[in-house]
Design a protein around this motif. Sequence first.
Motif, PDB file in Angstrom:
ATOM      1  N   VAL A 156      14.175  19.400   9.421  1.00  0.00           N
ATOM      2  CA  VAL A 156      14.990  18.838   8.336  1.00  0.00           C
ATOM      3  C   VAL A 156      14.880  17.314   8.326  1.00  0.00           C
ATOM      4  CG1 VAL A 156      17.347  18.558   7.461  1.00  0.00           C
ATOM      5  CG2 VAL A 156      16.575  20.785   8.305  1.00  0.00           C
ATOM      6  N   ALA A 157      14.901  16.701   9.519  1.00  0.00           N
ATOM      7  CA  ALA A 157      14.790  15.246   9.602  1.00  0.00           C
ATOM      8  C   ALA A 157      13.458  14.767   9.031  1.00  0.00           C
ATOM      9  CB  ALA A 157      14.938  14.793  11.058  1.00  0.00           C
ATOM     10  N   LEU A 158      12.377  15.506   9.306  1.00  0.00           N
ATOM     11  CA  LEU A 158      11.059  15.136   8.776  1.00  0.00           C
ATOM     12  C   LEU A 158      11.031  15.241   7.250  1.00  0.00           C
ATOM     13  CD1 LEU A 158       8.668  16.786  11.391  1.00  0.00           C
ATOM     14  CD2 LEU A 158       9.203  14.356  11.112  1.00  0.00           C
ATOM     15  N   VAL A 159      11.691  16.262   6.715  1.00  0.00           N
ATOM     16  CA  VAL A 159      11.761  16.402   5.260  1.00  0.00           C
ATOM     17  C   VAL A 159      12.523  15.225   4.645  1.00  0.00           C
ATOM     18  CG1 VAL A 159      12.716  17.794   3.384  1.00  0.00           C
ATOM     19  CG2 VAL A 159      11.549  18.912   5.283  1.00  0.00           C
ATOM     20  N   LEU A 160      13.623  14.826   5.285  1.00  0.00           N
ATOM     21  CA  LEU A 160      14.411  13.691   4.785  1.00  0.00           C
ATOM     22  C   LEU A 160      13.605  12.400   4.836  1.00  0.00           C
ATOM     23  CD1 LEU A 160      17.920  14.430   6.358  1.00  0.00           C
ATOM     24  CD2 LEU A 160      17.106  14.950   4.057  1.00  0.00           C
ATOM     25  N   LEU A 161      12.862  12.206   5.928  1.00  0.00           N
ATOM     26  CA  LEU A 161      12.036  11.012   6.040  1.00  0.00           C
ATOM     27  C   LEU A 161      10.930  11.010   4.990  1.00  0.00           C
ATOM     28  CD1 LEU A 161      11.698  10.693   9.926  1.00  0.00           C
ATOM     29  CD2 LEU A 161      12.927   9.145   8.398  1.00  0.00           C
ATOM     30  N   ALA A 162      10.382  12.178   4.720  1.00  0.00           N
ATOM     31  CA  ALA A 162       9.331  12.277   3.709  1.00  0.00           C
ATOM     32  C   ALA A 162       9.860  11.955   2.319  1.00  0.00           C
ATOM     33  CB  ALA A 162       8.714  13.676   3.732  1.00  0.00           C
ATOM     34  N   ALA A 163      11.131  12.231   2.083  1.00  0.00           N
ATOM     35  CA  ALA A 163      11.729  11.964   0.766  1.00  0.00           C
ATOM     36  C   ALA A 163      12.197  10.522   0.618  1.00  0.00           C
ATOM     37  CB  ALA A 163      12.907  12.904   0.537  1.00  0.00           C
ATOM     38  N   LEU A 164      12.190   9.740   1.702  1.00  0.00           N
ATOM     39  CA  LEU A 164      12.753   8.390   1.660  1.00  0.00           C
ATOM     40  C   LEU A 164      12.090   7.485   0.624  1.00  0.00           C
ATOM     41  CD1 LEU A 164      14.831   6.489   2.885  1.00  0.00           C
ATOM     42  CD2 LEU A 164      13.165   5.888   4.651  1.00  0.00           C
ATOM     43  N   PRO A 165      10.753   7.397   0.519  1.00  0.00           N
ATOM     44  CA  PRO A 165      10.167   6.536  -0.528  1.00  0.00           C
ATOM     45  C   PRO A 165      10.579   6.940  -1.933  1.00  0.00           C
ATOM     46  CG  PRO A 165       8.512   7.102   1.125  1.00  0.00           C
ATOM     47  CD  PRO A 165       9.718   7.951   1.408  1.00  0.00           C
ATOM     48  N   TRP A 166      10.659   8.233  -2.195  1.00  0.00           N
ATOM     49  CA  TRP A 166      11.091   8.699  -3.527  1.00  0.00           C
ATOM     50  C   TRP A 166      12.532   8.274  -3.802  1.00  0.00           C
ATOM     51  CZ3 TRP A 166      14.930  12.266  -4.934  1.00  0.00           C
ATOM     52  CH2 TRP A 166      14.928  12.653  -6.274  1.00  0.00           C
ATOM     53  N   LEU A 167      13.401   8.428  -2.801  1.00  0.00           N
ATOM     54  CA  LEU A 167      14.795   8.028  -2.966  1.00  0.00           C
ATOM     55  C   LEU A 167      14.916   6.530  -3.210  1.00  0.00           C
ATOM     56  CD1 LEU A 167      16.452  10.172  -0.137  1.00  0.00           C
ATOM     57  CD2 LEU A 167      16.553  10.582  -2.599  1.00  0.00           C
ATOM     58  N   LEU A 168      14.090   5.752  -2.526  1.00  0.00           N
ATOM     59  CA  LEU A 168      14.116   4.305  -2.697  1.00  0.00           C
ATOM     60  C   LEU A 168      13.695   3.916  -4.105  1.00  0.00           C
ATOM     61  CD1 LEU A 168      14.443   1.476  -1.568  1.00  0.00           C
ATOM     62  CD2 LEU A 168      12.116   1.606  -0.706  1.00  0.00           C
ATOM     63  N   ALA A 169      12.649   4.555  -4.619  1.00  0.00           N
ATOM     64  CA  ALA A 169      12.203   4.266  -5.983  1.00  0.00           C
ATOM     65  C   ALA A 169      13.299   4.577  -6.990  1.00  0.00           C
ATOM     66  CB  ALA A 169      10.938   5.063  -6.294  1.00  0.00           C
ATOM     67  N   ARG A 170      13.995   5.699  -6.824  1.00  0.00           N
ATOM     68  CA  ARG A 170      15.098   6.061  -7.720  1.00  0.00           C
ATOM     69  C   ARG A 170      16.235   5.039  -7.631  1.00  0.00           C
ATOM     70  NH1 ARG A 170      14.211  10.597 -11.081  1.00  0.00           N
ATOM     71  NH2 ARG A 170      16.363  11.284 -10.828  1.00  0.00           N
ATOM     72  N   GLN A 205       3.535   4.927  -6.256  1.00  0.00           N
ATOM     73  CA  GLN A 205       3.422   3.601  -5.634  1.00  0.00           C
ATOM     74  C   GLN A 205       4.348   3.478  -4.432  1.00  0.00           C
ATOM     75  OE1 GLN A 205       4.355   3.358  -9.253  1.00  0.00           O
ATOM     76  NE2 GLN A 205       2.795   2.022 -10.146  1.00  0.00           N
ATOM     77  N   ALA A 206       5.531   4.108  -4.526  1.00  0.00           N
ATOM     78  CA  ALA A 206       6.469   4.052  -3.407  1.00  0.00           C
ATOM     79  C   ALA A 206       5.861   4.698  -2.164  1.00  0.00           C
ATOM     80  CB  ALA A 206       7.781   4.742  -3.781  1.00  0.00           C
ATOM     81  N   TYR A 207       5.234   5.865  -2.337  1.00  0.00           N
ATOM     82  CA  TYR A 207       4.619   6.528  -1.183  1.00  0.00           C
ATOM     83  C   TYR A 207       3.415   5.743  -0.674  1.00  0.00           C
ATOM     84  CZ  TYR A 207       7.510  10.686  -1.303  1.00  0.00           C
ATOM     85  OH  TYR A 207       8.573  11.547  -1.208  1.00  0.00           O
ATOM     86  N   LYS A 208       2.731   5.047  -1.556  1.00  0.00           N
ATOM     87  CA  LYS A 208       1.570   4.258  -1.139  1.00  0.00           C
ATOM     88  C   LYS A 208       1.973   3.054  -0.319  1.00  0.00           C
ATOM     89  CE  LYS A 208      -2.361   1.680  -3.044  1.00  0.00           C
ATOM     90  NZ  LYS A 208      -3.057   1.265  -4.291  1.00  0.00           N
TER      91      LYS A 208
END
Length: 404
Positions: free
Chosen positions: A127-141, A165-168
């Motif tokens: 679950v923690a890895l999934v949350l970390l993976a979503a962090l760039p998307w959340l930041l862009a939003r 671009q956020a993930y990049k």
Amino acid sequence: MTNTSPLELVAMKSSEDTDAWRDLGRAARESQQQQNRFAFRFTGTGAEYFRIWIVNLLFTIVTLGAYSAWAKVRRLQYFYRNTSVDGAIFDYHGNPKAILKGRVLALLLLAAYKIAFEISGAAALAVALVLLAALPWLLARSLRFKMINSSYRGLRFHFGGGAAQAYKMLSLFPVLAALIAFYLWNLATSSTRVGLLGVLLGIALLLVAAGALPLGHFLLKRYQHDHAYFGQAPFFFHAGAGDFFQIYRRALGLLALGSVSVGVFGFLTRKLFDALQSTMFGWLFAMFYSAVSAYALYLFVRPYLESRIQNLVWNHTELGCHRFVSSASAHHLLMLHATNLLAITFTLGLYQPFAAIRLMKYRIESLRLLPDGDLEHFLADQSGDHAGAIGQEAGELFDIEIAL
């Protein structure tokens, strides 16, 4: 041909010099007036903000946190509406209901992690890895929500950076955090003794993470500023990664110097510390002493980082053809933080809103806009932007609390 006496020549020369000095003085005054005109101003006061702060605090407690979304909007509107440039103010238009959605989402994510942790360590890690993976998307939003709900002279800002671009540009932190979390989890669950190789690997990983912090900060600011717009005018960010590494390297030196100072103080007060620790409430004193020492180190470095990063970012940011200048001083910020800390401590926290106003006022009034040409003409050109359409979409966005 008329004869001019030496005295008359001296008088004429003196008159010409006087006119020249008068012209220079007039030009200097006009230049100073121009600089003052485009300096950022903050007119908020501690007494006004205290009333907002105390009401927000009480309502948030009574509603078990539900009012925090409305509290945030009231707080931001106060700070925005007391910030001005060239006599015009900024404004914030965030929808508390959209912010509340973000808070609920955050609570659901935390609940998912807690449930997974109770099931097994592996599930919690997944679950923690999934949350970390979503962090760039959340930041862009979060950036999109923040920018579209900010305005100056009735014109909206907006953010054009997407998730790709956020993930990049922002995947560095989640990857490093995942590696460190995996290593620490493996270390905690290992049934065998950790060898020298494991210790060296852990140290190397932590050093890499620390070294990546300046690069991550640079990429964040570049993503944030290079994709921001005011009306139709884009922002440009010209600082390089090396500038951030230089600031963090000096901050690390200050941290080492502060560590020496704290160590010397601890050595000189060792006997007193041992005597107090042996009392009934020795554990409480030890915890308090550790917290104060850690904050002393933080206070030693924070003003330097705050001032240098603010100056670096804004001195290398342009809005169209217009530039910004920041002149924040580490020494001034140190005095502000130190006096604020003392006042908050002695008033049992009631000085906190006054401290926030003092800090905000200094940081805002350290900024100045340097327009290239007629600012009124520039603002008129931006009025045809598509902020209205984007503003309707903003109501659907989540405002995730990510410090920038």
